[in-house]
Structures are given as C-alpha cells and as structure tokens.
Design an enzyme around this catalytic site. Structure first.
Site, PDB file in Angstrom:
ATOM      1  N   GLY A  44       2.982 -62.957 -28.774  1.00 25.16           N
ATOM      2  CA  GLY A  44       1.165 -62.540 -28.127  1.00 25.16           C
ATOM      3  C   GLY A  44       0.301 -62.749 -28.933  1.00 25.16           C
ATOM      4  O   GLY A  44      -0.613 -62.755 -27.948  1.00 25.16           O
ATOM      5  N   GLY A  45      -0.046 -63.398 -29.931  1.00 24.15           N
ATOM      6  CA  GLY A  45      -0.641 -63.929 -30.753  1.00 24.15           C
ATOM      7  C   GLY A  45      -0.948 -65.678 -30.553  1.00 24.15           C
ATOM      8  O   GLY A  45      -1.978 -66.353 -31.126  1.00 24.15           O
ATOM      9  N   GLU A  72       6.139 -70.111 -35.662  1.00 30.27           N
ATOM     10  CA  GLU A  72       6.151 -68.607 -36.233  1.00 30.27           C
ATOM     11  C   GLU A  72       7.868 -69.224 -36.246  1.00 30.27           C
ATOM     12  O   GLU A  72       8.552 -68.764 -36.995  1.00 30.27           O
ATOM     13  CB  GLU A  72       5.827 -67.712 -35.279  1.00 30.27           C
ATOM     14  CG  GLU A  72       4.817 -67.580 -35.989  1.00 30.27           C
ATOM     15  CD  GLU A  72       4.197 -66.275 -34.881  1.00 30.27           C
ATOM     16  OE1 GLU A  72       4.704 -65.666 -33.441  1.00 30.27           O
ATOM     17  OE2 GLU A  72       2.829 -65.183 -35.292  1.00 30.27           O
ATOM     18  N   GLY A 129      -1.218 -63.391 -37.073  1.00 28.07           N
ATOM     19  CA  GLY A 129      -2.030 -61.936 -35.959  1.00 28.07           C
ATOM     20  C   GLY A 129      -2.290 -60.957 -37.086  1.00 28.07           C
ATOM     21  O   GLY A 129      -2.544 -61.504 -38.525  1.00 28.07           O
ATOM     22  N   SER A 130      -3.205 -60.140 -36.789  1.00 28.81           N
ATOM     23  CA  SER A 130      -3.666 -58.477 -37.193  1.00 28.81           C
ATOM     24  C   SER A 130      -2.939 -58.197 -38.365  1.00 28.81           C
ATOM     25  O   SER A 130      -3.832 -58.119 -38.890  1.00 28.81           O
ATOM     26  CB  SER A 130      -4.297 -58.093 -36.097  1.00 28.81           C
ATOM     27  OG  SER A 130      -4.089 -57.605 -35.440  1.00 28.81           O
ATOM     28  N   THR A 131      -1.836 -58.388 -38.008  1.00 35.10           N
ATOM     29  CA  THR A 131      -0.769 -56.835 -39.514  1.00 35.10           C
ATOM     30  C   THR A 131      -0.858 -57.840 -40.633  1.00 35.10           C
ATOM     31  O   THR A 131      -1.061 -57.750 -41.843  1.00 35.10           O
ATOM     32  CB  THR A 131       0.000 -56.462 -38.445  1.00 35.10           C
ATOM     33  OG1 THR A 131       0.016 -55.590 -37.583  1.00 35.10           O
ATOM     34  CG2 THR A 131       0.806 -56.005 -39.573  1.00 35.10           C
ATOM     35  N   GLY A 134       4.623 -60.821 -37.897  1.00 34.18           N
ATOM     36  CA  GLY A 134       3.970 -60.025 -36.999  1.00 34.18           C
ATOM     37  C   GLY A 134       5.266 -59.248 -36.414  1.00 34.18           C
ATOM     38  O   GLY A 134       5.964 -60.740 -35.842  1.00 34.18           O
ATOM     39  N   ALA A 135       5.093 -58.440 -34.847  1.00 35.74           N
ATOM     40  CA  ALA A 135       5.974 -58.959 -34.032  1.00 35.74           C
ATOM     41  C   ALA A 135       4.733 -57.630 -32.952  1.00 35.74           C
ATOM     42  O   ALA A 135       3.970 -56.485 -33.532  1.00 35.74           O
ATOM     43  CB  ALA A 135       7.444 -58.418 -33.878  1.00 35.74           C
ATOM     44  N   ASP A 136       5.393 -58.366 -32.057  1.00 32.02           N
ATOM     45  CA  ASP A 136       4.762 -57.625 -30.206  1.00 32.02           C
ATOM     46  C   ASP A 136       5.775 -56.256 -29.948  1.00 32.02           C
ATOM     47  O   ASP A 136       5.529 -55.070 -29.699  1.00 32.02           O
ATOM     48  CB  ASP A 136       5.032 -58.456 -29.202  1.00 32.02           C
ATOM     49  CG  ASP A 136       4.034 -59.121 -29.487  1.00 32.02           C
ATOM     50  OD1 ASP A 136       2.508 -58.636 -29.611  1.00 32.02           O
ATOM     51  OD2 ASP A 136       3.999 -60.830 -29.705  1.00 32.02           O
TER      52      ASP A 136
HETATM   53  O1  DER Z   1       1.823 -63.639 -31.700  1.00 28.76           O
HETATM   54  C1  DER Z   1       3.328 -63.151 -32.800  1.00 28.76           C
HETATM   55  O2  DER Z   1       4.026 -63.069 -32.556  1.00 28.76           O
HETATM   56  C2  DER Z   1       2.463 -62.040 -33.761  1.00 28.76           C
HETATM   57  O3  DER Z   1       2.864 -61.891 -34.978  1.00 28.76           O
HETATM   58  C3  DER Z   1       1.819 -60.673 -32.766  1.00 28.76           C
HETATM   59  O4  DER Z   1       2.307 -60.664 -31.931  1.00 28.76           O
HETATM   60  C4  DER Z   1       1.513 -59.315 -33.358  1.00 28.76           C
HETATM   61  O5  DER Z   1       0.448 -59.356 -33.925  1.00 28.76           O
HETATM   62  P1  DER Z   1      -0.242 -58.091 -34.131  1.00 28.76           P
HETATM   63  O6  DER Z   1       0.189 -57.931 -35.668  1.00 28.76           O
HETATM   64  O7  DER Z   1      -1.801 -58.740 -34.158  1.00 28.76           O
HETATM   65  O8  DER Z   1      -0.445 -56.895 -33.389  1.00 28.76           O
END
Ligand code: DER
Length: 224
Positions: A98-99, A105, A29-31, A84-86
């Site tokens: 989300g990704g 993961e 994910g982007s974080t 990361g997490a949503d």
């Molecule tokens: O897919 C995932 O679980 C990712 O960690 C994601 O959901 C978090 O993505 P973000 O850092 O781009 O918001």
C-alpha cells in the site's frame, strides 16, 4: 485518531522484540513509523542496534529518530524484520505494498531470521483480496505485462501520485490489481511472478512468524 493510537500501541509493543546487538530490517508505513520512533528512544537509552531501511521514507525516519543504519554489504543477514501490512489472513499470509515499498520490504523480510508484522485490527481479514493487490512491474513494456496480469482475472490501475505515474524507489511502476477474494495466495503469487515484466508482488505468503494486532482494549499476538 483511534487507528493512530492502535498503530502507536503495536509499534511500541514490537520494539520489545528487539534485543541489544540485533540487525533489524525496518519496514515501511505509518505503523512502522511508531516502531522506529520507539527504537530511537531505546537507542538513546543505550540499545545497540543497526537497521536496514526498506524505503527512502523509512531511512529518513531512522535518521530523524537516531536509529543507526547499515546495509547488506556490512551484515551477514538480519535477526528480525518488523513491517506493517495492508491485510493479514488466518494463515498469516499478507497483502503488502500500500505504501509502494513492497519489493525492498520482501528483500529485507527474506533476509531476516524472523518476520514480525504489526497491524491495527482493521487489517485482519478472513480472506485476502479486498485490498487491491500491488504488483511492481518494469516500466518497459508494462502495458503487455498488465494485459497478461488481467488474464489471471483482475481489473487493474497504474498507481499514480500527483497526476503522475508513481515510480518506486527502484524506478518501477506499481499496478493495483482488483482480484476480489484470493482463494490461493501462494498460487496467485507464483502465477504473477512467472509473468515477464513482473518484478515483485505484494503477496507475502508462508513467511510471517508473528503478527502483533492492536485493538482498542488489547494487543494480541498471532503465531504461525
Ligand atoms: O506498503 C506496505 O506494505 C506497508 O507496510 C503498508 O501497507 C502498511 O502501512 P500502514 O502501516 O501505514 O497501514
């Protein structure tokens, strides 16, 4: 954007939890992107670490930024996984996926002694569920699997990308399930995982040790 600034802030903060010699689970994910970028800089300064990526995208970023990669045939386990997490609730239960990388993961999260989650403040919620819950399913018979998931009380859609059904790194589909507020995440995870055809869910319950939350004026640490 401001959210990008917060993601960069927590990504950099997370890099501080990584010590020389560690084996790291690299989330997606982007974080996490910012954490990997920061790790690459510390590797250039002499940090010795190796990471196992949770997605092809993460593997590409690791190569781009010079973070050495390894795999489960070469390590006994992982010292820490950073992801990361949503959504994150008050009990540090998560909605992820989300990704689209939720299965690997969860594998790297379970393989680690410690799970650290990095989020901007927009992900912290009272109750999980506003974000549609990603559920990874086997393509064979997915329609039957979907029908059984709906019986648990949700509407759902098959995730698509560029007008094609999205296929995960594991060759599966993802159903995005709108359950509304999830009162008991552990129970829902157990009910979902029992359904034949369900490969993994985006509910990460009772497994997060630390959450680093970025907000405009501070970084805070939540611990279970
Ligand atoms: O897919 C995932 O679980 C990712 O960690 C994601 O959901 C978090 O993505 P973000 O850092 O781009 O918001």
């Amino acid at each position: 954007t401001e959210q990008d600034q917060l993601k960069k802030l927590v990504g950099q903060e997370a890099a501080h939890y990584i010590k020389d010699g560690m084996k790291i689970g690299l989330g997606s994910g982007s974080t996490v992107y910012w954490m990997i970028k920061m790790l690459g800089e510390r590797v250039k300064e002499g940090l010795h670490i190796e990471g196992i990526p949770s997605s092809n995208q993460t593997a590409e970023w690791a190569k781009e930024f010079g973070v050495p990669l390894t795999d489960f045939s070469k390590v006994e386990g992982l010292d820490v996984t950073i992801d990361g997490a949503d959504e994150v609730d008050g009990n540090l239960n998560l909605v992820k996926g989300g990704g689209g990388a939720l299965f690997r993961e969860k594998v790297i999260a379970k393989a680690a002694k410690e799970l650290i989650i990095i989020v901007d403040e927009s992900k912290v919620v009272e109750k999980l569920g506003d974000f549609p819950l990603p559920v990874e399913v086997l393509p064979f018979g997915w329609e039957m699997t979907a029908a059984k998931i709906k019986e648990l009380g949700c509407e759902l859609t098959v995730r698509s990308k560029d007008n094609e059904v999205y296929v995960t790194d594991n060759g599966n589909y993802i159903l995005d399930c709108q359950f509304g507020k999830i009162e008991n995440p552990e129970m829902l995870d157990q009910e979902l995982i029992q359904i034949v055809g369900v490969v993994e869910t985006g509910l990460f319950t009772n497994m997060t040790d630390k959450v680093i939350v970025g907000s405009k004026d501070k970084v805070s640490l939540l611990e279970r």
